[in-house]
Design a protein around this motif. Structure first.
Motif, PDB file in Angstrom:
ATOM      1  N   LEU A 105       0.869  -1.175   0.000  1.00 46.56           N
ATOM      2  CA  LEU A 105       0.000   0.000   0.000  1.00 46.56           C
ATOM      3  C   LEU A 105       0.903   1.222   0.000  1.00 46.56           C
ATOM      4  CD1 LEU A 105      -2.942   1.034   0.149  1.00 46.56           C
ATOM      5  CD2 LEU A 105      -2.697   1.076   2.638  1.00 46.56           C
ATOM      6  N   ASP A 106       0.876   1.996  -1.101  1.00 42.41           N
ATOM      7  CA  ASP A 106       1.862   3.039  -1.326  1.00 42.41           C
ATOM      8  C   ASP A 106       1.231   4.412  -1.468  1.00 42.41           C
ATOM      9  OD1 ASP A 106       4.481   4.169  -2.140  1.00 42.41           O
ATOM     10  OD2 ASP A 106       3.431   4.472  -4.037  1.00 42.41           O
ATOM     11  N   ASN A 107       1.755   5.373  -0.702  1.00 41.95           N
ATOM     12  CA  ASN A 107       1.285   6.751  -0.788  1.00 41.95           C
ATOM     13  C   ASN A 107       2.289   7.669  -1.474  1.00 41.95           C
ATOM     14  OD1 ASN A 107       3.263   6.739   1.151  1.00 41.95           O
ATOM     15  ND2 ASN A 107       2.097   7.846   2.701  1.00 41.95           N
ATOM     16  N   MET A 108       3.399   7.117  -1.947  1.00 43.63           N
ATOM     17  CA  MET A 108       4.486   7.936  -2.483  1.00 43.63           C
ATOM     18  C   MET A 108       4.436   8.104  -3.998  1.00 43.63           C
ATOM     19  SD  MET A 108       6.123   9.085   0.065  1.00 43.63           S
ATOM     20  CE  MET A 108       7.568   9.735  -0.745  1.00 43.63           C
ATOM     21  N   GLY A 109       3.947   7.113  -4.710  1.00 40.91           N
ATOM     22  CA  GLY A 109       3.858   7.248  -6.153  1.00 40.91           C
ATOM     23  C   GLY A 109       5.195   7.077  -6.851  1.00 40.91           C
ATOM     24  N   ALA A 110       5.578   8.050  -7.682  1.00 45.40           N
ATOM     25  CA  ALA A 110       6.713   7.911  -8.583  1.00 45.40           C
ATOM     26  C   ALA A 110       8.021   7.571  -7.866  1.00 45.40           C
ATOM     27  CB  ALA A 110       6.889   9.196  -9.387  1.00 45.40           C
ATOM     28  N   LYS A 111       8.292   8.219  -6.751  1.00 48.32           N
ATOM     29  CA  LYS A 111       9.566   8.050  -6.054  1.00 48.32           C
ATOM     30  C   LYS A 111       9.831   6.600  -5.681  1.00 48.32           C
ATOM     31  CE  LYS A 111      12.176   9.816  -2.080  1.00 48.32           C
ATOM     32  NZ  LYS A 111      12.148  10.761  -0.931  1.00 48.32           N
ATOM     33  N   TYR A 112       8.784   5.869  -5.338  1.00 50.58           N
ATOM     34  CA  TYR A 112       8.935   4.490  -4.869  1.00 50.58           C
ATOM     35  C   TYR A 112       8.550   3.444  -5.916  1.00 50.58           C
ATOM     36  CZ  TYR A 112       9.734   5.608   0.115  1.00 50.58           C
ATOM     37  OH  TYR A 112      10.264   6.028   1.308  1.00 50.58           O
ATOM     38  N   LEU A 113       8.138   3.860  -7.087  1.00 51.28           N
ATOM     39  CA  LEU A 113       7.561   2.906  -8.039  1.00 51.28           C
ATOM     40  C   LEU A 113       8.507   1.754  -8.348  1.00 51.28           C
ATOM     41  CD1 LEU A 113       5.273   2.059  -9.901  1.00 51.28           C
ATOM     42  CD2 LEU A 113       6.226   3.597 -11.655  1.00 51.28           C
ATOM     43  N   ASP A 114       9.716   2.046  -8.779  1.00 53.24           N
ATOM     44  CA  ASP A 114      10.654   0.988  -9.157  1.00 53.24           C
ATOM     45  C   ASP A 114      10.995   0.093  -7.968  1.00 53.24           C
ATOM     46  OD1 ASP A 114      12.655  -0.252 -11.033  1.00 53.24           O
ATOM     47  OD2 ASP A 114      14.044   0.519  -9.520  1.00 53.24           O
ATOM     48  N   ARG A 115      11.261   0.700  -6.823  1.00 57.36           N
ATOM     49  CA  ARG A 115      11.635  -0.094  -5.644  1.00 57.36           C
ATOM     50  C   ARG A 115      10.457  -0.908  -5.128  1.00 57.36           C
ATOM     51  NH1 ARG A 115      13.681   4.172  -1.733  1.00 57.36           N
ATOM     52  NH2 ARG A 115      14.421   2.431  -0.447  1.00 57.36           N
ATOM     53  N   ASN A 116       9.252  -0.381  -5.248  1.00 54.84           N
ATOM     54  CA  ASN A 116       8.081  -1.162  -4.852  1.00 54.84           C
ATOM     55  C   ASN A 116       7.958  -2.427  -5.695  1.00 54.84           C
ATOM     56  OD1 ASN A 116       6.933   0.256  -2.681  1.00 54.84           O
ATOM     57  ND2 ASN A 116       5.852   1.667  -4.031  1.00 54.84           N
ATOM     58  N   VAL A 117       8.158  -2.305  -6.995  1.00 54.32           N
ATOM     59  CA  VAL A 117       8.078  -3.481  -7.865  1.00 54.32           C
ATOM     60  C   VAL A 117       9.175  -4.483  -7.491  1.00 54.32           C
ATOM     61  CG1 VAL A 117       8.290  -4.299 -10.249  1.00 54.32           C
ATOM     62  CG2 VAL A 117       6.972  -2.236  -9.755  1.00 54.32           C
ATOM     63  N   GLN A 118      10.358  -3.970  -7.169  1.00 53.20           N
ATOM     64  CA  GLN A 118      11.423  -4.868  -6.716  1.00 53.20           C
ATOM     65  C   GLN A 118      11.030  -5.599  -5.431  1.00 53.20           C
ATOM     66  OE1 GLN A 118      15.379  -3.068  -6.469  1.00 53.20           O
ATOM     67  NE2 GLN A 118      14.762  -1.532  -7.975  1.00 53.20           N
ATOM     68  N   ALA A 119      10.295  -4.917  -4.554  1.00 52.90           N
ATOM     69  CA  ALA A 119       9.936  -5.494  -3.251  1.00 52.90           C
ATOM     70  C   ALA A 119       8.765  -6.468  -3.332  1.00 52.90           C
ATOM     71  CB  ALA A 119       9.603  -4.384  -2.263  1.00 52.90           C
ATOM     72  N   LEU A 120       8.059  -6.492  -4.464  1.00 50.51           N
ATOM     73  CA  LEU A 120       6.907  -7.380  -4.596  1.00 50.51           C
ATOM     74  C   LEU A 120       7.323  -8.841  -4.693  1.00 50.51           C
ATOM     75  CD1 LEU A 120       4.531  -5.610  -7.162  1.00 50.51           C
ATOM     76  CD2 LEU A 120       4.059  -6.035  -4.738  1.00 50.51           C
ATOM     77  N   ALA A 121       6.499  -9.701  -4.127  1.00 51.67           N
ATOM     78  CA  ALA A 121       6.655 -11.142  -4.310  1.00 51.67           C
ATOM     79  C   ALA A 121       6.078 -11.556  -5.657  1.00 51.67           C
ATOM     80  CB  ALA A 121       5.926 -11.878  -3.178  1.00 51.67           C
ATOM     81  N   VAL A 122       6.332 -12.782  -6.052  1.00 51.64           N
ATOM     82  CA  VAL A 122       5.670 -13.339  -7.229  1.00 51.64           C
ATOM     83  C   VAL A 122       4.162 -13.295  -6.991  1.00 51.64           C
ATOM     84  CG1 VAL A 122       5.320 -15.435  -8.599  1.00 51.64           C
ATOM     85  CG2 VAL A 122       7.623 -14.790  -7.856  1.00 51.64           C
ATOM     86  N   ASN A 123       3.417 -12.853  -7.996  1.00 48.48           N
ATOM     87  CA  ASN A 123       1.964 -12.640  -7.889  1.00 48.48           C
ATOM     88  C   ASN A 123       1.614 -11.505  -6.926  1.00 48.48           C
ATOM     89  OD1 ASN A 123       1.151 -14.757  -9.699  1.00 48.48           O
ATOM     90  ND2 ASN A 123       1.649 -16.230  -8.076  1.00 48.48           N
ATOM     91  N   GLY A 124       2.562 -10.597  -6.675  1.00 48.21           N
ATOM     92  CA  GLY A 124       2.324  -9.482  -5.777  1.00 48.21           C
ATOM     93  C   GLY A 124       1.433  -8.417  -6.392  1.00 48.21           C
TER      94      GLY A 124
END
Length: 326
Positions: free
Chosen positions: A213-232
């Motif tokens: 659940l992200d409130n930051m948007g662009a700044k965290y987009l790439d790192r959020n995808v990196q942090a996702l699990a498979v089927n995240g």
């Protein structure tokens, strides 16, 4: 009546407590005598001139309120004058009276008083619609919440724990992380000192977060995808870190992951009503059982809304800042 008006966009001082015409309920609407509202970042954006109310909505800020039914409009059933309620609004909560579509009203949950109920509608509807209705968080999965000590964050922690999920949070101070832990957070990450991608993967045996659940948007987009699990599933609800980011589709494909972005304010009435109905069915019983509580940092007079905005803009709070009518 009196309401907080915004004669000209600007800083907190742009908020003016002024006498304005009383609203009247129309077809399918209810008039609420407001006990309290709460400060949300969307209110701050409106004050700054960046987030106008949807067409037909009240020009005053305030996306939620609590109070008592003062008048029931034509075509409304199930509500009566004197009922204690809280409500999801498209605007108008910073006022002594507010008109609410009947489908966006909720009873004050058992065990809460009418003032603290103002801390609920926006955060509960946001969390439930995104984390559960869109991202489908399940028992045993891991939820990462950015801004864990915010109003949304403190509610997301409690609801995720109530359904049997594991919760990771980011926050910027030891005090805020300790409060998140008290609410049930399992993985505490100081974003000023730690890399949330590495910390989440380490805590999950390399798997990553099932839902973010992200409130930051662009700044965290790439790192959020990196942090996702498979089927995240990544659910974006804010743009505090900007609106334009780069998305690695290859990583997303490899993880069979999904990215969604939603807002509540401009949704059609029927969509809001469906979310409110789901919240009443699934979340309200948790309040009655004492499993979930609003986290209120402070209460202040609504006429001093400018100070409430300063506190929230400086992130000097944990949970919600409430504005109470005279």
């Amino acid at each position: 009546m009196h309401a907080i008006t915004i004669p000209e966009p600007g800083g907190p001082e742009a908020l003016v407590w002024a006498e304005v015409p009383d609203p009247r309920p129309g077809e399918g609407e209810v008039l609420v005598e407001v006990a309290a509202s709460a400060v949300n970042r969307a209110d701050i954006m409106q004050r700054q001139g960046f987030y106008d109310p949807p067409p037909g909505a009240s020009p005053y800020p305030g996306l939620e309120c609590s109070g008592r039914v003062a008048e029931v409009g034509p075509g409304v059933s199930g509500w009566a004058v004197g009922d204690e309620v809280c409500a999801l609004l498209a605007g108008g909560g910073y006022a002594e009276k507010a008109v609410v579509p009947a489908g966006q009203l909720l009873p004050v949950p058992q065990g809460l008083d009418v003032t603290e109920a103002a801390a609920l509608p926006e955060v509960v509807c946001t969390v439930w619609s995104n984390v559960f209705m869109v991202a489908h968080l399940r028992p045993g999965e891991t939820l990462l919440v950015h801004g864990g000590s915010s109003g949304i964050g403190t509610m997301a922690i409690q609801l995720a724990k109530a359904v049997g999920a594991k919760v990771a949070v980011t926050a910027g101070t030891k005090e805020k992380l300790e409060r998140c832990a008290e609410l049930g957070a399992d993985i505490l990450i100081n974003y000023r000192e730690q890399d949330f991608v590495a910390e989440v993967k380490d805590a999950t045996g390399g798997a990553g977060a099932d839902v973010i659940l992200d409130n930051m948007g662009a700044k965290y987009l790439d790192r959020n995808v990196q942090a996702l699990a498979v089927n995240g599933r990544l659910a974006i609800i804010g743009m505090q870190g900007g609106r334009k980011g780069e998305l690695d589709i290859g990583t997303l494909l490899a993880k069979r992951a999904a990215v969604s972005a939603t807002s509540l304010r401009a949704r059609p009435l029927e969509e809001k009503a469906a979310i409110v109905a789901a919240v009443k069915e699934h979340v309200w019983p948790l309040f009655a059982g004492g499993h979930v509580r609003p986290v209120v940092d402070r209460e202040m007079p609504m006429s001093e809304a400018a100070e409430g905005h300063r506190v929230v803009e400086e992130s000097g709070h944990i949970g919600k800042v409430l504005l109470v009518t005279p």
